[in-house]
Design a protein around this motif. Structure first.
Motif: not given
Length: 155
Positions: A32-36, A50-55, A106-108
């Motif tokens: 999932l890419l969240d582009i801002h 999130r310092h690697g946690s979401t991946v 990304v956190a969710t």
């Protein structure tokens, strides 16, 4: 506002449905890419995981190369001459700028949740939003990343 709540909830229900669908269709991994856009540095592209946690799944399978290697999203962008933050340091892929570590989406929906998939937030500087010049480079970065880390036929 209360008027926007139904639309916000519908938006996130749809993202959750897509994430669930992708997990079923692509058990080997999905992204999932969240582009801002950001205005801190008009010529920079920030990475947020999130310092690697979401991946976490991606890192577990491929290590830091998936985030900072030459065939990672940000590796390809850096090779194309774009300034990526944090810099692509091979063995220090968990460091990120505190302002842009990745937001709600990304956190969710990130892979640190059993129901999630790997998720990266991309924050494009203002210069990129005033032109379409980044479009081809970002598309190529996604393509290279996909072929390297997600294409189940390559594994």
């Amino acid at each position: 506002t209360a008027e926007a709540t139904p639309y916000y909830e519908a938006y996130h229900r749809q993202i959750a449905n897509y994430v669930s669908e992708l997990k079923q269709k692509h058990p080997g991994g999905a992204l999932l890419l969240d582009i801002h856009g950001q205005s801190t540095d008009n010529r920079a592209i920030y990475r947020g995981t999130r310092h690697g946690s979401t991946v976490s799944r991606l890192l577990e399978r491929f290590g830091c190369a998936a985030l900072t290697g030459e065939k990672s999203l940000f590796g390809v962008l850096a090779i194309k001459g774009h300034r990526v933050i944090p810099a692509n340091i091979p063995d220090d892929c968990l460091f990120e700028e505190d302002r842009y570590v990745g937001g709600f989406t990304v956190a969710t929906y990130g892979s640190h949740h059993r129901t999630g998939i790997d998720a990266i937030q991309i924050e494009l500087g203002g210069d990129f939003r005033r032109t379409t010049a980044i479009t081809a480079d970002l598309a190529e970065a996604v393509s290279v990343f996909y072929k390297t880390y997600l294409d189940e036929h390559q594994k």
